[in-house]
Write an enzyme that holds these catalytic residues in place. Structure first.
Site, PDB file in Angstrom:
ATOM      1  N   ARG A  43      49.439  25.760  32.539  1.00  0.00           N
ATOM      2  CA  ARG A  43      48.918  26.535  33.681  1.00  0.00           C
ATOM      3  C   ARG A  43      49.610  26.099  34.971  1.00  0.00           C
ATOM      4  O   ARG A  43      49.974  26.913  35.808  1.00  0.00           O
ATOM      5  CB  ARG A  43      47.386  26.377  33.785  1.00  0.00           C
ATOM      6  N   GLU A 172      35.934  39.903  49.456  1.00  0.00           N
ATOM      7  CA  GLU A 172      36.475  40.822  48.453  1.00  0.00           C
ATOM      8  C   GLU A 172      35.373  41.599  47.729  1.00  0.00           C
ATOM      9  O   GLU A 172      34.811  41.103  46.747  1.00  0.00           O
ATOM     10  CB  GLU A 172      37.319  40.051  47.429  1.00  0.00           C
ATOM     11  N   LYS A 214      39.400  42.149  51.566  1.00  0.00           N
ATOM     12  CA  LYS A 214      40.239  42.416  50.390  1.00  0.00           C
ATOM     13  C   LYS A 214      39.573  43.502  49.562  1.00  0.00           C
ATOM     14  O   LYS A 214      38.772  43.218  48.675  1.00  0.00           O
ATOM     15  CB  LYS A 214      40.412  41.119  49.577  1.00  0.00           C
TER      16      LYS A 214
HETATM   17  P1  13P Z   1      44.392  41.649  40.918  1.00  0.00           P
HETATM   18  O1  13P Z   1      45.413  41.971  41.981  1.00  0.00           O
HETATM   19  O2  13P Z   1      45.006  41.332  39.586  1.00  0.00           O
HETATM   20  O3  13P Z   1      43.298  42.664  40.880  1.00  0.00           O
HETATM   21  O4  13P Z   1      43.716  40.275  41.346  1.00  0.00           O
HETATM   22  C1  13P Z   1      43.331  40.100  42.640  1.00  0.00           C
HETATM   23  C2  13P Z   1      42.174  39.194  42.719  1.00  0.00           C
HETATM   24  O5  13P Z   1      42.198  38.230  43.446  1.00  0.00           O
HETATM   25  C3  13P Z   1      40.960  39.482  41.940  1.00  0.00           C
HETATM   26  O6  13P Z   1      39.906  38.708  42.416  1.00  0.00           O
END
Ligand code: 13P
Length: 334
Positions: A43, A172, A214
């Protein structure tokens, strides 16, 4: 650094954010997809390759890390130091994941207990910003008012604690692409989600100049069989965001949400071409920045240069899109 400056740096100058904060479970799924064993060493090896690519600091303003990664070392330096030394802001995912909401098949994101103490630790490890994701499904009954309000409330409490700890919160609220709904439905649901999120952020006394939103782009559901028209995606995404966001916010960094790398870049570019406001619209992509790089790495785990080249190229395309300067021809030339 003041949180207003951090938030501005995160979304400015055609740069965007690399979301490399997959939990160990999600990262294990991603690695299984390319038949690589998921262990601590692997990872870190993949992520370290991205974090030290030749051009990362031209296109990436900040990286969202997972708890495991921010504690890892490589060649005597912490991951936070590796990023900070290149003028890239280290960030940290602090939510503890989406759990089942009582009485519904929807989810509520948890992780508020002990958050003040955890934030202090992350700050000392070099983090400049944080991330928390709320998740909303679209369905005949979903999202419920309860799901929208509960997640908005948690996002606001999280954001207040992050600002108290002198870091900039990424807020987000992700309306998922899954489902057979059309683009208008996605617009309606995302509008409600953003409205309530901003409402709760206001009640919590959030400084909007010191945070980044976001959101998802406005798209047809994955199973709708409908093709997304980029002009319509851009028009509805801009309208949805501009109707709901306070103008003090420096900008927005979209999630990619399962779009292909090409679609995510194309839609971001179109949003910037049609944007007439002073908001910055950039990327905070996970999959849409890492997919090709991960596939390349899986072919030969020791060919780090090949991974870095692919990652730099993808980041460059998105940086151009963040300025509305991308075109499909550039993609083909790569
Ligand atoms: P993705 O752009 O793959 O949707 O991931 C963004 C992200 O931070 C999800 O929490």
């Amino acid at each position: 650094m003041h949180i207003n400056e951090i938030a501005k740096l995160m979304v400015s100058n055609g740069k965007g954010i690399l979301a490399a904060d997959e939990s160990t479970g999600t990262m294990t799924k991603r690695l299984a997809g390319v038949r690589v064993e998921s262990n601590e060493k692997n990872r870190l090896a993949f992520r370290h390759a991205l974090f030290t690519s030749n051009n990362i600091n031209k296109y990436i303003s900040g990286v969202i890390l997972f708890d495991e990664t921010i504690r890892q070392y490589k060649d005597g330096e912490t991951v936070g130091e590796i990023l900070n030394n290149q003028n890239i802001l280290p960030g940290i995912k602090v939510d503890k994941g989406a759990k089942k909401l009582v009485g519904s098949d929807e989810s509520i994101t948890e992780g508020l207990d002990g958050l003040r103490e955890r934030l202090k630790e992350y700050f000392d490890l070099g983090a400049k910003f944080a991330k928390w994701r709320g998740v909303y499904n679209i369905g005949t009954q979903f999202p419920s008012r309860n799901c929208i309000v509960a997640n908005a409330h948690a996002l606001a409490r999280y954001a207040a604690l992050v600002q108290e700890a002198n870091m900039a919160p990424i807020v987000e609220p992700e309306v998922l692409m899954d489902g057979n709904h059309n683009i208008q439905k996605c617009y309606d649901v995302t509008s409600k989600v953003l409205e309530e999120t901003v409402n709760q952020l206001r009640i919590a006394g959030i400084n909007f100049s010191g945070m980044v939103l976001k959101p998802n782009m406005i798209l047809n559901g994955n199973d709708s069989g409908l093709k997304n028209d980029k002009e319509q995606v851009a028009e509805l995404t801009l309208k949805c965001i501009q109707n709901n966001l306070p103008t003090e916010m420096p900008g927005v960094a979209f999630l990619s949400g399962g779009q292909s790398e090409f679609e995510a870049t194309e839609n971001l570019n179109q949003i910037n071409k049609q944007n007439k406001s002073s908001f910055a619209f950039t990327y905070s992509f996970g999959r849409a920045l890492q997919q090709s790089a991960l596939k390349t790495w899986a072919k030969n785990l020791s060919d780090i240069e090949a991974v870095q080249k692919v990652f730099d190229e993808r980041s460059k395309m998105n940086s151009l899109a963040a300025k509305g300067e991308w075109s499909a021809d550039l993609e083909n030339a790569a």
